[in-house]
Scaffold this motif. Structure first.
Motif, PDB file in Angstrom:
ATOM      1  N   LYS A 274       1.211  -1.400   0.203  1.00 29.48           N
ATOM      2  CA  LYS A 274       0.326   0.096  -0.085  1.00 29.48           C
ATOM      3  C   LYS A 274       0.536   1.088  -0.005  1.00 29.48           C
ATOM      4  O   LYS A 274       2.204   1.505   1.036  1.00 29.48           O
ATOM      5  CB  LYS A 274      -1.067  -0.062   1.176  1.00 29.48           C
ATOM      6  N   ARG A 275       0.612   2.078  -0.870  1.00 25.00           N
ATOM      7  CA  ARG A 275       1.371   3.863  -0.993  1.00 25.00           C
ATOM      8  C   ARG A 275      -0.397   4.259  -0.640  1.00 25.00           C
ATOM      9  O   ARG A 275      -0.886   4.350   0.271  1.00 25.00           O
ATOM     10  CB  ARG A 275       2.352   3.870  -2.314  1.00 25.00           C
ATOM     11  N   ASP A 276      -0.228   5.466  -2.024  1.00 28.88           N
ATOM     12  CA  ASP A 276      -1.678   5.977  -1.918  1.00 28.88           C
ATOM     13  C   ASP A 276      -2.552   4.634  -1.362  1.00 28.88           C
ATOM     14  O   ASP A 276      -3.850   4.821  -1.850  1.00 28.88           O
ATOM     15  CB  ASP A 276      -1.479   6.799  -2.890  1.00 28.88           C
ATOM     16  N   MET A 277      -2.654   3.580  -2.774  1.00 30.42           N
ATOM     17  CA  MET A 277      -3.887   2.723  -2.772  1.00 30.42           C
ATOM     18  C   MET A 277      -2.859   1.024  -3.053  1.00 30.42           C
ATOM     19  O   MET A 277      -1.575   1.201  -3.287  1.00 30.42           O
ATOM     20  CB  MET A 277      -4.161   2.798  -4.252  1.00 30.42           C
TER      21      MET A 277
ATOM     22  N   ALA B 280      10.223  -2.011  -6.570  1.00 30.40           N
ATOM     23  CA  ALA B 280       9.637  -0.565  -7.237  1.00 30.40           C
ATOM     24  C   ALA B 280       8.655  -1.732  -8.480  1.00 30.40           C
ATOM     25  O   ALA B 280       8.107  -2.769  -7.639  1.00 30.40           O
ATOM     26  CB  ALA B 280      10.719  -0.869  -8.650  1.00 30.40           C
ATOM     27  N   PRO B 281       7.858  -0.877  -8.665  1.00 30.11           N
ATOM     28  CA  PRO B 281       6.335  -0.960  -8.996  1.00 30.11           C
ATOM     29  C   PRO B 281       6.533  -2.036 -10.229  1.00 30.11           C
ATOM     30  O   PRO B 281       5.349  -2.868 -10.168  1.00 30.11           O
ATOM     31  CB  PRO B 281       6.001   0.650  -9.745  1.00 30.11           C
ATOM     32  N   THR B 282       7.787  -2.169 -11.600  1.00 32.03           N
ATOM     33  CA  THR B 282       7.306  -3.378 -12.486  1.00 32.03           C
ATOM     34  C   THR B 282       8.617  -3.294 -12.218  1.00 32.03           C
ATOM     35  O   THR B 282       9.490  -2.408 -12.020  1.00 32.03           O
ATOM     36  CB  THR B 282       7.030  -2.002 -13.674  1.00 32.03           C
ATOM     37  N   GLU B 283       8.913  -4.727 -13.281  1.00 38.39           N
ATOM     38  CA  GLU B 283      10.360  -5.216 -13.165  1.00 38.39           C
ATOM     39  C   GLU B 283      11.169  -4.134 -14.461  1.00 38.39           C
ATOM     40  O   GLU B 283      10.100  -4.376 -15.617  1.00 38.39           O
ATOM     41  CB  GLU B 283      10.389  -6.316 -13.865  1.00 38.39           C
ATOM     42  N   SER B 284      12.700  -3.705 -14.593  1.00 41.74           N
ATOM     43  CA  SER B 284      12.543  -3.344 -15.635  1.00 41.74           C
ATOM     44  C   SER B 284      14.607  -3.514 -15.420  1.00 41.74           C
ATOM     45  O   SER B 284      14.910  -3.774 -14.959  1.00 41.74           O
ATOM     46  CB  SER B 284      12.619  -1.898 -15.519  1.00 41.74           C
ATOM     47  N   VAL B 285      14.931  -4.195 -16.855  1.00 45.68           N
ATOM     48  CA  VAL B 285      15.762  -3.386 -16.548  1.00 45.68           C
ATOM     49  C   VAL B 285      17.152  -2.672 -16.249  1.00 45.68           C
ATOM     50  O   VAL B 285      18.368  -2.998 -15.480  1.00 45.68           O
ATOM     51  CB  VAL B 285      17.056  -3.542 -18.613  1.00 45.68           C
TER      52      VAL B 285
ATOM     53  N   GLN C   4      -1.426  -7.641   2.336  1.00 44.75           N
ATOM     54  CA  GLN C   4      -0.918  -7.091   1.831  1.00 44.75           C
ATOM     55  C   GLN C   4      -0.167  -5.823   2.642  1.00 44.75           C
ATOM     56  O   GLN C   4      -0.210  -6.417   3.958  1.00 44.75           O
ATOM     57  CB  GLN C   4      -1.985  -5.420   0.945  1.00 44.75           C
ATOM     58  N   PHE C   5       1.067  -5.185   2.489  1.00 46.11           N
ATOM     59  CA  PHE C   5       1.724  -4.112   3.562  1.00 46.11           C
ATOM     60  C   PHE C   5       1.769  -2.784   3.877  1.00 46.11           C
ATOM     61  O   PHE C   5       1.132  -2.713   2.685  1.00 46.11           O
ATOM     62  CB  PHE C   5       2.989  -5.046   2.577  1.00 46.11           C
ATOM     63  N   PRO C   6       1.165  -2.184   4.252  1.00 48.96           N
ATOM     64  CA  PRO C   6       0.930  -1.440   4.498  1.00 48.96           C
ATOM     65  C   PRO C   6       1.879  -0.174   3.897  1.00 48.96           C
ATOM     66  O   PRO C   6       1.833   0.504   4.422  1.00 48.96           O
ATOM     67  CB  PRO C   6       0.685  -1.084   6.147  1.00 48.96           C
ATOM     68  N   ASN C   7       3.277  -0.324   4.017  1.00 47.55           N
ATOM     69  CA  ASN C   7       4.571   0.564   3.626  1.00 47.55           C
ATOM     70  C   ASN C   7       5.170  -0.055   2.643  1.00 47.55           C
ATOM     71  O   ASN C   7       5.366  -1.934   3.662  1.00 47.55           O
ATOM     72  CB  ASN C   7       4.056   1.341   4.749  1.00 47.55           C
ATOM     73  N   GLU C   8       6.513   0.626   2.497  1.00 49.42           N
ATOM     74  CA  GLU C   8       7.762  -0.475   2.363  1.00 49.42           C
ATOM     75  C   GLU C   8       7.784  -0.439   3.424  1.00 49.42           C
ATOM     76  O   GLU C   8       8.785  -1.891   3.134  1.00 49.42           O
ATOM     77  CB  GLU C   8       7.758   0.530   1.172  1.00 49.42           C
ATOM     78  N   ALA C   9       8.465  -0.043   4.115  1.00 51.82           N
ATOM     79  CA  ALA C   9       9.024  -0.266   4.767  1.00 51.82           C
ATOM     80  C   ALA C   9       8.883  -1.742   6.090  1.00 51.82           C
ATOM     81  O   ALA C   9       9.327  -2.343   6.682  1.00 51.82           O
ATOM     82  CB  ALA C   9       9.309   0.558   6.518  1.00 51.82           C
ATOM     83  N   SER C  10       7.068  -1.563   5.818  1.00 57.57           N
ATOM     84  CA  SER C  10       6.950  -3.187   6.747  1.00 57.57           C
ATOM     85  C   SER C  10       7.407  -4.737   5.633  1.00 57.57           C
ATOM     86  O   SER C  10       7.541  -5.284   6.468  1.00 57.57           O
ATOM     87  CB  SER C  10       5.794  -3.279   7.004  1.00 57.57           C
ATOM     88  N   LEU C  11       7.283  -3.653   3.936  1.00 59.41           N
ATOM     89  CA  LEU C  11       7.740  -5.160   3.801  1.00 59.41           C
ATOM     90  C   LEU C  11       9.243  -5.416   3.492  1.00 59.41           C
ATOM     91  O   LEU C  11       9.834  -7.035   3.530  1.00 59.41           O
ATOM     92  CB  LEU C  11       7.350  -4.775   2.138  1.00 59.41           C
ATOM     93  N   GLU C  12       9.959  -4.241   4.007  1.00 66.90           N
ATOM     94  CA  GLU C  12      11.209  -5.016   4.444  1.00 66.90           C
ATOM     95  C   GLU C  12      11.849  -5.528   5.002  1.00 66.90           C
ATOM     96  O   GLU C  12      12.331  -6.468   5.180  1.00 66.90           O
ATOM     97  CB  GLU C  12      11.767  -3.266   4.260  1.00 66.90           C
ATOM     98  N   ARG C  13      11.668  -5.464   6.759  1.00 67.75           N
ATOM     99  CA  ARG C  13      11.545  -6.006   7.564  1.00 67.75           C
ATOM    100  C   ARG C  13      10.993  -7.492   7.272  1.00 67.75           C
ATOM    101  O   ARG C  13      11.437  -8.218   7.674  1.00 67.75           O
ATOM    102  CB  ARG C  13      10.407  -5.165   8.355  1.00 67.75           C
ATOM    103  N   PHE C  14      10.079  -7.594   6.510  1.00 68.72           N
ATOM    104  CA  PHE C  14       9.628  -9.212   6.796  1.00 68.72           C
ATOM    105  C   PHE C  14      10.446  -9.567   6.016  1.00 68.72           C
ATOM    106  O   PHE C  14      10.991 -10.842   6.153  1.00 68.72           O
ATOM    107  CB  PHE C  14       8.122  -9.023   5.851  1.00 68.72           C
ATOM    108  N   LEU C  15      11.013  -8.709   3.932  1.00 68.45           N
ATOM    109  CA  LEU C  15      11.910  -9.980   3.420  1.00 68.45           C
ATOM    110  C   LEU C  15      13.221  -9.943   4.285  1.00 68.45           C
ATOM    111  O   LEU C  15      13.968 -11.197   3.969  1.00 68.45           O
ATOM    112  CB  LEU C  15      12.214  -8.523   2.601  1.00 68.45           C
TER     113      LEU C  15
END
Length: 391
Positions: free
Chosen positions: A170-173, A199-204, A348-359
């Protein structure tokens, strides 16, 4: 026999609550330590006359509760008149001991949601915690996240697997975003997750940034990169690591081939392609590829460029004992599958920091488990791989 031992024996004899004995003595011990800390800070005992007109003095206490596995400790935190005293016995703002925090972090690693953890903790310890309080306990992992991103890497890796998976955040949505993962196998056959980025999508372009970060952290030489064939990946890798070889994942190639033919032909097309990457030698593989092209180019001409690239047969240049491990990204996809297994529970993860801690909690666990294990076939190939590095 001291008083503490006597109380334990009496409680056991009466089938009493041992935890309460530990709780009361622990409470007394901690409060004694706190009082002694202030005495050492002021440099005079309580009621000692040398404290008169010393410029500072005791100023009562304030109460705090610390939750432990033995029960709640009612603590009396002493204060000084000038407000300069900072006790060191209990960490500031801490409301629970490490055992409880470790339990919360362990449940978090397994993908249990904060609300579920709060309910579990209440049942286990008898204390109510809001999901926000439980979330705050996982903040202890922030230092671990930073350490993970900054740790030094080995200078040589026999091969590095690259792949991305999508996890809702989750960011704005709420939307699924790409989690880029890289797993390396060292010369001794041990493996580790080198790092990740989101990142939002996969890119080189994002892959390039991640690999350049690996180089800055010490990864100087790689013999082989394996990825799913993202457009532009091979060219980018040749720029960042010009001496490395590149292998496209043949399981992905086979999957793409099956999507471009009729249902009735899929099994036969896949069986024919398997002859290419299951041959004993590169010469036999080239012959199998020519047979595949000759057989299917008329009915399905779009299959031909999919099997003619040089990156299809790169793995044949490596020792035979490791070929089955390096012609696909199956190794890293199994890690992605495990991550998704746990993230499905969270929705879902509420923010990027939460996802990072999980990872980081998951990836550190993976690295610990495989630190001393040699991946299949790499022990037999070590001498040949050393020669390849030194060419």
């Amino acid at each position: 026999m001291d008083k503490f031992t006597t109380e334990i024996i009496q409680t056991l004899a009466q089938n009493g609550n041992i935890s309460e004995i530990f709780r009361s003595h622990l409470e007394k011990a901690v409060n004694t330590l706190l009082a002694q800390e202030l005495t050492a800070f002021l440099d005079y005992e309580k009621y000692d006359r040398i404290g008169f007109n010393s410029g500072n003095s005791r100023n009562g206490v304030y109460e705090r509760t610390l939750h432990t596995e033995y029960g709640d400790l009612k603590l009396e935190i002493p204060r000084d008149r000038n407000g300069d005293f900072r006790q060191q016995t209990i960490a500031p703002y801490k409301r629970s001991n490490d055992t409880l925090e470790n339990t919360v972090i362990h449940l978090f690693q397994k993908g249990i949601t904060m609300t579920e953890i709060a309910h579990l903790i209440e049942r286990m310890y008898g204390h109510h915690y809001s999901p926000q309080t439980v979330s705050n306990m996982t903040q202890a992992m922030n230092d671990e996240v930073e350490a993970y991103h900054n740790r030094q890497l080995s200078n040589r890796y026999s091969c590095v697997y690259l792949d991305a998976t999508y996890i809702p955040i989750k960011r704005d949505m709420v939307a699924k975003e790409a989690v880029y993962l890289a797993i390396g196998i060292r010369l001794d056959g041990s493996k580790e997750v080198l790092g990740y980025t989101i990142a939002p999508t996969e890119s080189v372009h994002v892959w390039r940034e991640l690999l350049e970060n690996f180089r800055e952290r010490g990864m100087e030489e790689v013999l082989l990169f394996i990825s799913d064939g993202l457009k532009g990946m091979e060219s980018m890798l040749s720029e960042v690591y010009p001496h490395a070889h590149y292998q496209t994942c043949l399981v992905h190639v086979q999957r793409n081939l099956s999507h471009k033919v009729r249902t009735k032909d899929r099994a036969e097309v896949c069986d024919d392609f398997k002859q290419v990457y299951r041959a004993e030698t590169v010469e036999e593989a080239i012959q199998a590829r020519e047979r595949f092209i000759k057989k299917w180019q008329t009915a399905y001409p779009k299959l031909v460029p999919m099997v003619k690239g040089d990156a299809i047969l790169t793995f044949y240049a490596f020792p035979q004992s490791i070929r089955r491990s390096i012609y696909s990204t199956n190794l890293i996809e199994s890690v992605n599958k495990q991550l998704k297994k746990y993230t499905k529970r969270k929705e879902q993860f509420p923010n990027e920091a939460s996802l990072e801690r999980f990872l980081v909690s998951q990836l550190n666990d993976y690295n610990t488990r495989f630190l001393a294990r040699c991946h299949l076939g790499f022990d037999q190939a070590r001498a040949e791989l050393e020669v390849m590095f030194d060419r």
